[in-house]
Design an enzyme around this catalytic site. Sequence first.
Site, PDB file in Angstrom:
ATOM      1  N   ASP A   1       4.988   1.775  -0.075  1.00 54.49           N
ATOM      2  CA  ASP A   1       4.128   2.703  -0.815  1.00 54.49           C
ATOM      3  C   ASP A   1       4.597   4.126  -0.521  1.00 54.49           C
ATOM      4  O   ASP A   1       4.365   4.649   0.571  1.00 54.49           O
ATOM      5  CB  ASP A   1       2.659   2.536  -0.388  1.00 54.49           C
ATOM      6  CG  ASP A   1       2.056   1.211  -0.873  1.00 54.49           C
ATOM      7  OD1 ASP A   1       2.827   0.266  -1.150  1.00 54.49           O
ATOM      8  OD2 ASP A   1       0.820   1.129  -0.968  1.00 54.49           O
TER       9      ASP A   1
ATOM     10  N   LYS B   1       0.492   4.062  -8.145  1.00 57.29           N
ATOM     11  CA  LYS B   1      -0.687   4.010  -7.291  1.00 57.29           C
ATOM     12  C   LYS B   1      -1.344   5.375  -7.309  1.00 57.29           C
ATOM     13  O   LYS B   1      -0.660   6.402  -7.321  1.00 57.29           O
ATOM     14  CB  LYS B   1      -0.232   3.631  -5.872  1.00 57.29           C
ATOM     15  CG  LYS B   1      -1.317   3.625  -4.823  1.00 57.29           C
ATOM     16  CD  LYS B   1      -0.739   3.125  -3.476  1.00 57.29           C
ATOM     17  CE  LYS B   1      -1.704   3.378  -2.328  1.00 57.29           C
ATOM     18  NZ  LYS B   1      -1.138   2.971  -1.019  1.00 57.29           N
TER      19      LYS B   1
ATOM     20  N   LYS C   1      -2.043   0.224  -8.862  1.00 60.61           N
ATOM     21  CA  LYS C   1      -2.833   0.124  -7.643  1.00 60.61           C
ATOM     22  C   LYS C   1      -3.743   1.333  -7.473  1.00 60.61           C
ATOM     23  O   LYS C   1      -3.292   2.394  -7.054  1.00 60.61           O
ATOM     24  CB  LYS C   1      -1.914  -0.010  -6.417  1.00 60.61           C
ATOM     25  CG  LYS C   1      -2.700  -0.081  -5.092  1.00 60.61           C
ATOM     26  CD  LYS C   1      -1.788  -0.285  -3.897  1.00 60.61           C
ATOM     27  CE  LYS C   1      -2.568  -0.155  -2.596  1.00 60.61           C
ATOM     28  NZ  LYS C   1      -1.697  -0.226  -1.403  1.00 60.61           N
TER      29      LYS C   1
END
Lengths: 292, 305, 488
Positions: free
Chosen positions: B142, B205, B241
Amino acid sequence: MSGNGENMKSGRLDVRKTYKMLIGGAFVRSESGRALDVNAPGGKWLGHVCRASRKDFRNAVVAARKAASGWSNTTPYLKGQILYRAAEMLEGRATTFREVLQSIGLSPAAAKTEVTQAIDLLVYYAGWADKYLQVFGSVNPVSSPYFNFSVTEPMGVVAYVAGEKRPLLDLVSGIAPIVAGGNTVITLSTGRAAVAAMELGEVLATSDFPHGVINLLCGLREELVGQMATHMDVNALVTQGADAKESAASREACALNLKRFFPREANGKGDEDPYRILDTVEIKTTWHPVGG
Amino acid sequence: MSSSLAVSTNLNLQAHPVDEVGIRERVARLATRSIKKASKVEGLKLALSMVDLTTLEGADTPGKVRQLCTKAIHLHSGRKDLPMVAAVCVYPTMVRIAREALQGTPIQVAAVATAFPSGMNPLAVKLEDTRYAVAEGAHEIDMVISRGDFLRGDYGRVANEIEQVKEACGKAHLKVILETGELGTLDRVRLASDIAMQSGADFIKTSTGKIQPAATPEVVLVMLQAISDFYRKTGKRIGMKPAGGIANAKAALNLLIMVREVLGPAWLTPSLFRIGASKLPNDMLMQLEKERTGVYQGLDYFSND
Amino acid sequence: MTETSISTKGSNWGYAPAPESADHFKLKEQYGLFIGGKFVPAGSGKRFATINPANEKTLAQIADAGEKDVDKAVKAARTAYDKVWRKMSGRERGKYLYRIARIIQEKARELAVVESMDGGKPIRESRDVDIPLAAAHFFYHAGWADKLGYAFPGKSASPIGVAGQIIPWNFPLLMVAWKVAPALACGNTVVLKPAETTPLTALLFAEICQEAGLPDGVFNCITGAGSTGAALVKHPGLDKVAFTGSTDVGKAIQKSLAGRSTKLTLELGGKAANIIFEDAAIDQAVEGIINGIFFNQGHVCCAGSRLLVQESVEQEVVEKLKARMEHLIVGDPLDKNTDIGAINSKAQCERIRDYLKVGQDEGAELFQTKCPVPEKGYWVRPSFFTKVAQSHRIVQEEIFGPVLAIQSFRTLDEALEKANNTPYGLSGGVWTDKGAKIFKVTRGIKAGVIWANTFNKFDPSSPFGGYKESGYGREGGRHGLRPYVELS
């Protein structure tokens, strides 16, 4: 009307005026070639005016529709100036107008009053041209994230049937609020008032109104009101001094395209009234989101 | 978009204006979907299977991470009908611990990298950070975008970083964190989403969880629409996400509703949709227990790992 | 722990039925006419059934008012006007309206459920739009009652008298509010005729008037079909007629009022253009198309029934619209997840289906979604036509159903020309990210309500009404008071 012979004393024959209608900025006779006699109240023959035909009216609607978009988009300031210019031109011809009104039977005092009131009425509506939206428009406090406002917009093409009682004032008090509201207009004047109307055409033609904004017809009320009420490209009909029968017929005929219909009494009341401008404008409401 | 973009990069950034008020109204309408009974149970289980169970504290210890991994496998003692979460999300130094604790399960280990959460380090450091996490066994990385570069309009630099981190990821999946709370407008959220997807993101995300606002429904909707457009143009399915600020089971179900109606059922899988969270699962578990028992629940009866 | 990787298969997770409960109130088996503050049977004793269009079951028997009943109602309204209402101070009148607003709020759920049962509209809309807006209209107008002196600069406003009001079936209680609130606030009394397919909430509203202690005869409600409405319009005791409905009936009413001084306002049909420019926020525009044409099954006079989309984004918009439409749930109006409820009546359903056939016969291409629909009741799947020409009937005529006609355009001028190429002028929509263009287009569309980057928004403070054959007069806002006052 003048020039019927007094000047024979001087040995010179007067040049008479041929009264023409104003359609699309042009002075025209009726396409039908027909004319009406105009008589003074005592019955004395004064001369001829045109007897507008249905086709003249139709041509006037075409001219008025053509001019509608441009006039509605003319700035309010300029509309005001043009109306004021009309007042100036009328003032400059006040003497002539008094004579014309007297020739069709008004007393000198009545003629004078009518001319001065007509001039002042033009000035009055000239001033409204850039204000009525502020008075009659609104910002509406909706309970959602939108900026919501209502503005006036001209209806488009308006037909106006003027009364005869006040030959000049009945016409001007109809035209001024209609054009101040951004509409174009086709007027019908009848009887002796036709003379004043045709004379007014010469004032209007020199007062910066774009061609087709104001179209002046004269003729027979019973011949043309029905046409005005049924024409599918006319947005509103304003009449003055209609009898019950004519009003009923007009209201019914206006249903054809849901033309707005405003019958007004010919009592001379309410000439100065911005709510007359409201009669021939629509209210448009716009929603616009407020976000980033 | 300004033409300077084309100069700095190969990005093809078409203007995709976003109307904030329209987005809010769509969100509000989606939120009127009523999820009851069987649909609620099924939805909550599905949402649990999509959770990236997260601990990203400076105070994280191997003990804390192991505890979290236990929770990831056994969400609620006594219930065998619950799924495992999709992944555990930790700092790079905790990847090895998590891998060991999750041995034999399908649960993925995700690591935040690239100088998370600010991203304020040189690219070389960020790449090294990424390589380290992958080497430690992270299945997923991430990363954060450089918001400073983005906000001053250097989109090419932002794209370039993502491309290089993607390369450093090797086989690991790359989730690109936009940190939407620092971007200011939904238009920018959309632009950042487009840049990330074009630069190789497997997932986009919303947030690090360190900045508020985080995964607001409005931001999520804009990103889902960006994913939808990207799919329409390229045929490639990018994952989504949301992370940070997803308060409760209702919010989680609303996310599923959004995914279902914007992207369709193909995205209703942990391989394309994740929910980053730490406290959220317990609220979902309370709702599931309520559906099972008919009794409203209290947090004292759910393990706080 | 046998799984080795996470699932990549999409879930078919969906929404279970979520019906709104209808057990907190009970409808009466029959309802009388509301005249002079009391419910009375029709003089003829005749009744008609109002049915639930979602299952074709009878909900209640409704009194069928004839000429004599109309006469009684108008006289009751006249008496109330002369003896009570016109003499009452604006402040006191306003307080009655506030009371009514509050009771509508208190009974919101019951009203919403009945609205959905009687008319077929989804509970999401009756709950979130119709009922709250109806209450808001009373609340808004209540405050005007003692402030009319500020509404018309330079003039003094007085009431007109007895107003006959005829309302349609698409927003039954909301139309009651649009009509009754300004009329009462301005000091008029009312005889209202609701539509015969949706009389129930108007009758519940009559009960609310009783509960509010509204003086007898200030509000009267006569139920019946077109003949009842015609009898009302013909009644010489009316000072004002207000009608919302079809353009044909509106024209007939204007004709029948010829020769009388009765004032008239009309809110009629529409065929609004919803214009999408290539620089619009496309996803929000698509949502705007949905709100424009599928709100309330498309039974909306201001519906965005003509989509004008710029050629460069036509394909994208149509693709996205299709995808979005597939998520519209058609079915039980009482289910909280229903997006599109039942078509209001069998007759309307047949009319819409006729248009679907006409459109195809004219050569247009029909798209309909695949969602399942119940067997009983009246339903039309969300639909649109492509390959349509300006001359097609589905472009020219108001369908009043969930049917959209899609056309493309190339330039702003062309869009405006197409938008205005209709006898109607009720509403319009424009979608663009460019502010200057918004104002150019909103000015250019000849219609009374224009939505920029949104559609089908309503508010009691926002004037609503049409240009051209969409009628005249405004409802809502300061301008909406004008049809209910005499100015001097």
